[in-house]
Every structure is written in C-alpha cells, then in structure tokens.
Design a protein around this motif. Sequence first.
Motif, short mmCIF file in Angstrom:
data_model
loop_
_atom_site.label_atom_id
_atom_site.label_comp_id
_atom_site.label_asym_id
_atom_site.label_seq_id
_atom_site.Cartn_x
_atom_site.Cartn_y
_atom_site.Cartn_z
N THR A 1 23.83 11.14 41.92
CA THR A 1 23.11 10.80 40.68
C THR A 1 24.03 11.20 39.52
N ARG B 1 18.34 7.35 41.76
CA ARG B 1 17.90 6.04 41.26
C ARG B 1 17.93 5.03 42.40
N TYR C 1 9.91 4.97 39.90
CA TYR C 1 10.97 5.95 39.64
C TYR C 1 10.93 6.40 38.18
N ARG D 1 10.05 10.12 36.61
CA ARG D 1 11.25 10.79 36.13
C ARG D 1 10.89 11.74 35.00
#
Length: 241
Positions: free
Chosen positions: A12, A167, A200, A204
């Motif tokens: 990431t 992601r 996602y 987040r």
Amino acid sequence: MNQTIELLCRHTSIRKFTDKPIETEQLNAILVAAQAASTSSFLQASSIIRITDSNKRAELVKLSGNQPWVGEAAEFFVWCADFHRHQQIAPDAKLGFTEQLLIGAVDTALMAQNALTAAESLGLGGVFIGGLRNSPNEVVELLNLPQQVLPLFGMCLGHPAQQPSIRPRLPQSLVVHENSYAEELDGDQLAQYDAKVRDYYTHRAGADKIMSWSDQITAILAKESRPYMQSFVQSQGFATK
Ligand SMILES: Cc1cc2nc3c(=O)[nH]c(=O)nc-3n(C[C@H](O)[C@H](O)[C@H](O)COP(=O)(O)O)c2cc1C
C-alpha cells in the motif's frame, strides 16, 4: 505463496511517516536493488536524484502540488529517464527517438518499483509522486537537469506512521486476456469490483471520498492530462522523431 509474493501483495502507498531517518546501509541496499532491475538493451537509461537539500525539498513540495508527504518523508528521490550519460560517452549517438522515451520511462519505472519493494521488505514504506510533472520546467531548473534527462516522477520513502488497508485491484478476468484481446467488458465483474471499491472507500480512515472505480476513472479522464507534456519532453530532447 512465498514471502516475496506475499510482500508484493501487501503493498500500500504510505503517505504518513515518522521522523526516523533511513539508515545508510538500508538506503544503499534499496538503491542497489533498484539498479538490479532489468534494463532494455543493457542501456541503463535512468538517473536518480536524491534530495538532501532542505530548500530544494521545500521547493519540490510546492512544485508537486503541495503534497505534505513530499516534505515529511525521510527521503525523497526524483527518478529520471537519462540518455545524457550515453551522449557523453558516444557523442554521435542518434537520440530523440520516441522509442528511447519509452525505453527510458520503462527502465526507470522498473528501477523505482524495485526500490519501493526493497524498502517495503525492510519494513519501510513510500509512495510515487507523479505530481512532480505538475511543473516539469521548474523541476529541470531546480535540479540542473541537462538535455536528455527527463524527470518522470518522485518517490517518498520513510518509516510508516500509518497502516492503510490494501486497495483492491481489478479482477484478474478483466485484466488478463488469453491469446487475443477480449474487447467486451464483463459488466457483472465490473459491477462487483465497483461495489468492492465503494466499500473500500466507505471503510477507509476518513471515508472522505466514497465512489466506485468507474466513477473515479470517469472523473479523472474527464480532465485534460498534463497537455504540456508533449512539448516538455521534446524540450528535453526526447520524442522529437
Ligand atoms: C507513477 C505514479 C505516480 C503517482 N503519483 C502520486 C502522487 O503524486 N501522489 C500520491 O499521493 N500518490 C501517487 N501515486 C500513488 C497512487 O495513487 C497509488 O499507487 C494508487 O492509488 C494505488 O494505491 P496503493 O499504491 O496504495 O495500492 C502514484 C503512483 C504511481 C505509480
């Protein structure tokens, strides 16, 4: 899976860093790993500018669109396609071909990705900075880049102070084609992926933008994409023929 593949799949981008510097030995290992990447025709058509001057770093923050992590990371590098070295060695070298722009860009990206992976293997983290191409002429001036040297992107590296969630990438079925290009997009697969990306963003930290992947790329591609780049690369001696 093995440890290498697990490391690659855990990637990431890191945009928050502690103040801790990167040890010299680690930095050296990262740069050695970068140079070990494959290189077209063994041309090694890349240079890396390590920024240690705090004034230049501050200037690069501005030139990259004021991304705070550019100023905060322990290390910042500017990655360049480079045929200047070749020109010095072989003054009659035929340069300026678009093919050489591709060679330089591909070689440099491979090196940079090696560097980031090497850093991640040491528990460090980082992020590419394409924002460096916001003001490329100013970057050329700041770093004294001669003809045949093209700044492509920056990279922040440091000790992570965040642990972002991974992601999700497109399903393999939309990316990997067999023997010929499958033009028809699988709508169900795309809808599932769009839902996954929306989810996602929902979970987040900050949940600041909640959108599907299709929404996101539609918004990005509705805008012009640095239209000055064609004349910029030519002004540095690339893609003139
Ligand atoms: C060439 C390149 C340029 C990028 N430029 C930026 C940038 O200017 N700023 C930034 O925060 N992230 C930048 N990124 C990081 C991407 O946003 C990130 O890789 C992507 O959203 C996927 O997220 P992940 O790396 O966390 O998996 C860049 C990535 C690449 C490969």
